[in-house]
Design an enzyme around this catalytic site. Structure first.
Site, PDB file in Angstrom:
ATOM      1  CG  HIS A  18       3.272   2.597   4.615  1.00  0.00           C
ATOM      2  ND1 HIS A  18       3.643   1.760   5.575  1.00  0.00           N
ATOM      3  CD2 HIS A  18       2.195   2.854   5.049  1.00  0.00           C
ATOM      4  CE1 HIS A  18       3.671   2.731   6.659  1.00  0.00           C
ATOM      5  NE2 HIS A  18       2.041   3.903   6.588  1.00  0.00           N
TER       6      HIS A  18
ATOM      7  CE  LYS B  20      10.223 -11.918   5.524  1.00  0.00           C
ATOM      8  NZ  LYS B  20      10.576 -10.246   5.571  1.00  0.00           N
ATOM      9  NE  ARG B  21      -0.939 -11.652   3.767  1.00  0.00           N
ATOM     10  CZ  ARG B  21      -2.200 -10.638   3.330  1.00  0.00           C
ATOM     11  NH1 ARG B  21      -2.374  -9.951   4.088  1.00  0.00           N
ATOM     12  NH2 ARG B  21      -2.227 -11.108   1.857  1.00  0.00           N
TER      13      ARG B  21
ATOM     14  CE  LYS C  36       5.603  -9.201   2.232  1.00  0.00           C
ATOM     15  NZ  LYS C  36       6.763  -7.634   3.049  1.00  0.00           N
TER      16      LYS C  36
ATOM     17  CB  THR D  80       8.341  -4.027  10.962  1.00  0.00           C
ATOM     18  OG1 THR D  80       6.671  -4.839  10.540  1.00  0.00           O
ATOM     19  CG2 THR D  80       8.171  -2.023  11.112  1.00  0.00           C
TER      20      THR D  80
ATOM     21  CE  LYS E 185       7.038  -6.543  14.131  1.00  0.00           C
ATOM     22  NZ  LYS E 185       6.529  -6.986  13.402  1.00  0.00           N
TER      23      LYS E 185
HETATM   24  C1  26V Z   1      -2.312  -1.879   0.153  1.00  0.00           C
HETATM   25  C2  26V Z   1      -3.607  -2.272  -0.447  1.00  0.00           C
HETATM   26  C3  26V Z   1      -4.032  -2.022  -1.944  1.00  0.00           C
HETATM   27  C4  26V Z   1      -6.186  -1.768  -1.302  1.00  0.00           C
HETATM   28  C5  26V Z   1      -6.554  -3.103  -1.005  1.00  0.00           C
HETATM   29  C6  26V Z   1      -6.170  -3.344   0.050  1.00  0.00           C
HETATM   30  C7  26V Z   1      -4.681  -2.670   0.523  1.00  0.00           C
HETATM   31  C8  26V Z   1      -4.308  -2.965   2.052  1.00  0.00           C
HETATM   32  C9  26V Z   1      -3.064  -2.652   2.389  1.00  0.00           C
HETATM   33  C10 26V Z   1      -1.832  -2.147   1.254  1.00  0.00           C
HETATM   34  C11 26V Z   1      -0.981  -1.730   1.696  1.00  0.00           C
HETATM   35  C12 26V Z   1       0.284  -2.430   1.976  1.00  0.00           C
HETATM   36  C13 26V Z   1       1.165  -1.112   2.149  1.00  0.00           C
HETATM   37  C14 26V Z   1       2.275  -2.396   2.874  1.00  0.00           C
HETATM   38  O1  26V Z   1       1.905  -3.002   4.539  1.00  0.00           O
HETATM   39  N1  26V Z   1       3.819  -1.682   3.272  1.00  0.00           N
HETATM   40  C15 26V Z   1       3.858  -2.434   4.337  1.00  0.00           C
HETATM   41  O2  26V Z   1       4.063  -1.536   5.321  1.00  0.00           O
HETATM   42  C16 26V Z   1       5.435  -1.852   6.190  1.00  0.00           C
HETATM   43  C17 26V Z   1       4.953  -0.479   7.130  1.00  0.00           C
HETATM   44  O3  26V Z   1       6.185   0.618   6.831  1.00  0.00           O
HETATM   45  C18 26V Z   1       6.603  -1.968   5.781  1.00  0.00           C
HETATM   46  O4  26V Z   1       7.663  -1.899   6.136  1.00  0.00           O
HETATM   47  C19 26V Z   1       6.488  -2.541   4.817  1.00  0.00           C
HETATM   48  O5  26V Z   1       7.573  -3.070   4.172  1.00  0.00           O
HETATM   49  C20 26V Z   1       6.159  -2.687   3.327  1.00  0.00           C
HETATM   50  O6  26V Z   1       5.662  -3.474   2.582  1.00  0.00           O
END
Ligand code: 26V
Length: 791
Positions: free
Chosen positions: A347, A528-529, A534, A636, A640
């Site tokens: 992701h 969004k975050r 972004k 996503t 929406k």
């Molecule tokens: C990474 C980490 C690193 C360790 C600590 C906690 C934590 C929590 C979440 C993440 C993942 C970040 C990746 C993410 O959220 N990607 C998003 O995924 C969406 C669904 O596929 C996508 O639409 C977004 O573009 C993408 O940023």
């Protein structure tokens, strides 16, 4: 029918909640309605489980550290077709249905896109009749609650579990021991892990009901509890804190969700949480499998395990450990069995978000897994002798979770066409060469039940009136709207639905932020975050430029705009917090300027979550998807907005590329550098200065910020921010600025032409069918899971 729902609500109010109608509060009604609706989920839920067993079906296990479900009551009512009946029944009892629905806390068990995607997937799997379990953690506190003090983000714990949660079933019988630390002893030829700590993982089940109640799956969340007994002796001696210590230690595991999804920090607790989820899930999966068969070699025929990012990537080594240590399977066979079961979804490409653990930490927390990881790495090299020396799982005293997940999975997927290409080219080029065909694309999607049917009843009614029923489960049917787009009376109705949603949102914004906005203005939304990539910064700089332009020429024909921002920053992400502060500071100045008045407003409601998104998406005119090209894996939210009839202003990034393909360039405001151009532009060390000096507008905007126009109480507040713009600007805000301003001007002109705008908006809805998560899940079922739908 109405009678029976009414009877059940009143019965639950009396006998489950213990309240008399005369004294029932909104909470009491909400609980009574939830139980009455929940009762109706049981039959399809049991039936689905029975059929899966009877027909000996393969099951999907979706492992995710995050599930951002949003509220569950209304969604269940809609999918059971009981929504209107529930509303009418409560109305007849003198109770406000909306107030009841909105009384439900929104479980914030995720950070953003990744967690919300998991929730949309669960709903689509239930809709399609794909037998599935979601496995996650039941965090006591989900993502923090955001508020603003003096324009700055303040975090407070979110307590979604303060009151009983009617959708949560305790499963005390489903409890597993999760070991940590200790050492590995060699006994005969066997490796025996002697752990130093253990906790119990206990299951809590939530039913996930599909569209029209034809199928239901289970979301199983684990909570941690101590394995040791409470130390009564210590307690009796008055040593209360020490007596409670094992309890506290264990519960810490399911206490909080890590709130930072950008920067990876090698925190031991996070690794423990990941193993806690994964080990509990795998023990549960093997127990279920062994209930009906004994040959674990058949596992891949009945079990598909999907790893949502690398967070559960310890699934590879853990499954091997269980097969080898507990079931006596040879290591090599165990590796091959595990690979056939596992899939890995990537992701993010951001290097700072890729998980890698110091071998020291990894070996300390999971000593047996450290051995197994080395063995997997060795075996992979043995089977791929052309593997370059720099490729592998363990390098430079680190365990790289991306490589581990890749090597242990039979399929690796990206979440949009562009993102998947970039995975092949930049993230795993060598592994892709060694395993051609392993990387596949599955472009994300969103569930139209929640994101159109439920959150936009006005537009949903118009759609059904125009093309009939059935689009909810076959979103391509929206294509049927296209011929109507040329019909003025249809466009009028489309506009009325949007307008009604905008009025509703305006009222809500007024109560929550105290700012009055004009529903006739263009609602320009970026939610969004908050992340640098972004580029909320680009948006607020454009807002300042617009404000200055209006002030310089207040009598020109301006198109009134409301700029809506929402989103949380990670608590430790200083630059993102500074951007929030700037947006709020700019809002204060602009919203109080009598010169610009209703021509421009800026609102930033606090605490963005799924429930807020449900209010915002249907009321948006313009969808801001303006990330630096190559950085947003998919997005996503963009989907929406499109489904709800908001054209995009955006870069060629993530799924925007596919949105543009579907909707056509006349119905999309495209701007900015492409992913390739971004890479090349960065090679010029002066890219920022050159871009700023070439744009008088940008120079003026930066000058105003630097002078303290938006921070009169502390004029140098944004000096660093401006300095970074001139000298660093990694995300190329300056380079895309002029192109963005131009695209925004085009959006103004398009909006001023009401017919043209309504056509664009309606075509966005009509052409959004591709972005249903049903399409995505069908893709996973055929390309990755090899599973047939049961309905
Ligand atoms: C990474 C980490 C690193 C360790 C600590 C906690 C934590 C929590 C979440 C993440 C993942 C970040 C990746 C993410 O959220 N990607 C998003 O995924 C969406 C669904 O596929 C996508 O639409 C977004 O573009 C993408 O940023």
């Amino acid at each position: 029918m109405t009678q029976s729902l009414r009877v059940d609500i009143l019965r639950h109010l009396s006998f489950t909640i213990g309240k008399d109608q005369a004294h029932a509060t909104t909470y009491d009604w909400r609980m009574a309605l939830s139980y009455a609706i929940r009762d109706r989920v049981m039959e399809p839920w049991f039936a689905a489980t029975r059929r899966t067993w009877a027909e000996d079906r393969k099951r999907v296990y979706y492992l995710s550290m995050e599930f951002l479900t949003g509220r569950l009551l209304e969604d269940a009512a809609i999918n059971l077709g009981l929504h209107e009946e529930a509303e009418a029944t409560l109305a007849a009892l003198g109770v406000d249905y909306r107030a009841v629905v909105e009384d439900e806390p929104d479980p914030a068990l995720g950070n953003g896109g990744l967690g919300r995607l998991a929730a949309c997937f669960m709903e689509s799997m239930a809709t399609l009749g794909c037998p599935a379990y979601g496995y996650g953690i039941r965090y006591e506190h989900g993502l923090f609650r955001q508020s603003f003090h003096g324009g700055q983000q303040v975090e407070a714990p979110e307590d979604w579990l303060d009151h009983p949660h009617p959708w949560d079933f305790d499963r005390p019988e489903a409890q597993y021991v999760i070991p940590f630390k200790g050492m590995v002893e060699q006994r005969d030829s066997k490796q025996v892990w002697v752990p130093e700590e253990t906790v119990f993982a206990q299951a809590h089940d939530t039913p996930v009901i599909g569209w029209q109640g034809k199928w239901a799956n289970t979301l199983r969340l684990w909570s941690a509890r101590p394995t040791g007994q409470f130390d009564l002796e210590r307690f009796n001696r008055g040593d209360y804190t020490a007596a409670a210590e094992p309890e506290t230690l264990a519960r810490t595991l399911s206490r909080v969700l890590y709130p930072d999804d950008t920067t990876y920090q090698g925190k031991e607790l996070r690794l423990k949480q990941e193993f806690f989820l994964t080990s509990a899930a795998l023990q549960d999966i093997l127990r279920r499998f062994l209930q009906s068969r004994s040959d674990l070699r058949a596992l891949p025929k009945y079990v598909a395990i999907q790893m949502n990012d690398t967070h559960p990537a310890i699934a590879g080594p853990e499954l091997i450990r269980l097969l080898v240590d507990d079931h006596g399977i040879e290591l090599r066979d165990a590796v091959h069995i595990a690979q056939k079961c596992l899939g890995y979804t990537n992701h993010t490409l951001l290097p700072e978000a890729l998980e890698r653990w110091a071998t020291y930490t990894f070996g300390n927390v999971l000593p047996r897994h450290m051995q197994i990881v080395e063995q997997i790495d060795g075996l992979h090299l043995e089977e791929n002798l052309s593997r370059p020396h720099y490729v592998g799982i363990v390098k430079h005293h680190e365990v790289r979770m991306g490589e581990l997940a890749f090597i242990m999975a039979h399929k690796v997927n990206g979440v949009s066409a562009l993102h998947t290409d970039l995975i092949r080219q930049n993230l795993f080029p060598d592994l892709d060469r060694l395993h051609p065909g392993r990387i596949v694309n599955q472009t994300n999607g969103v569930t139209p039940r929640r994101w159109l049917k439920m959150s936009n009843p006005a537009l949903s009614r118009l759609i059904t009136q125009t093309i009939g029923e059935g689009w909810e489960a076959d979103l391509d049917k929206l294509k049927g709207l296209e011929p109507h787009v040329d019909d003025a009376s249809f466009r009028q109705k489309f506009g009325s639905a949007k307008w009604a949603n905008k009025v509703r949102l305006s009222n809500w914004l007024n109560t929550t932020t105290g700012i009055a906005v004009d529903p006739d203005a263009l609602f320009d939304v970026q939610v969004k975050r908050i992340h640098e990539y972004k580029r909320q910064l680009l948006n607020i700089l454009e807002t300042i430029a617009r404000w200055k332009a209006i002030r310089d020429n207040p009598n020109a024909d301006w198109v009134p705009r409301v700029k809506i921002f929402a989103g949380k920053s990670a608590p430790g992400y200083a630059v993102a917090k500074e951007i929030i502060h700037l947006i709020n500071d700019v809002a204060t100045v602009i919203n109080n300027d009598p010169v610009t008045g209703d021509m421009l407003k800026v609102v930033f409601p606090a605490n963005y979550n799924v429930s807020m998104a449900e209010k915002l998406m249907p009321a948006a005119d313009l969808s801001e998807q303006i990330s630096t090209a190559g950085k947003e894996a998919s997005g996503t939210g963009n989907m929406k907005f499109m489904i709800n009839g908001a054209p995009t202003i955006g870069t060629l990034d993530g799924a925007n590329v596919e949105i543009l393909r579907e909707v056509g360039e006349d119905n999309f405001f495209l701007f900015g550098l492409t992913a390739d151009e971004v890479i090349r532009r960065r090679e010029d060390p002066d890219h920022a200065r050159n871009a700023i000096e070439a744009s008088q507008t940008l120079l003026d905007v930066l000058q105003m910020i630097a002078e303290g126009r938006f921070s009169p109480d502390q004029p140098d507040r944004y000096h660093q921010l401006v300095h970074r713009m001139w000298h660093h600007d990694y995300f190329l805000v300056a380079s895309d600025f002029d192109s963005y301003i131009k695209a925004q001007g085009e959006a103004d002109r398009a909006f001023a032409d009401r017919d043209r705008w309504l056509k664009m908006a309606a075509l966005n809805t009509a052409r959004s069918g591709f972005f249903s998560s049903d399409r995505t899940i069908r893709g996973y079922m055929t390309d990755i899971w090899d599973i047939e739908p049961a309905i």
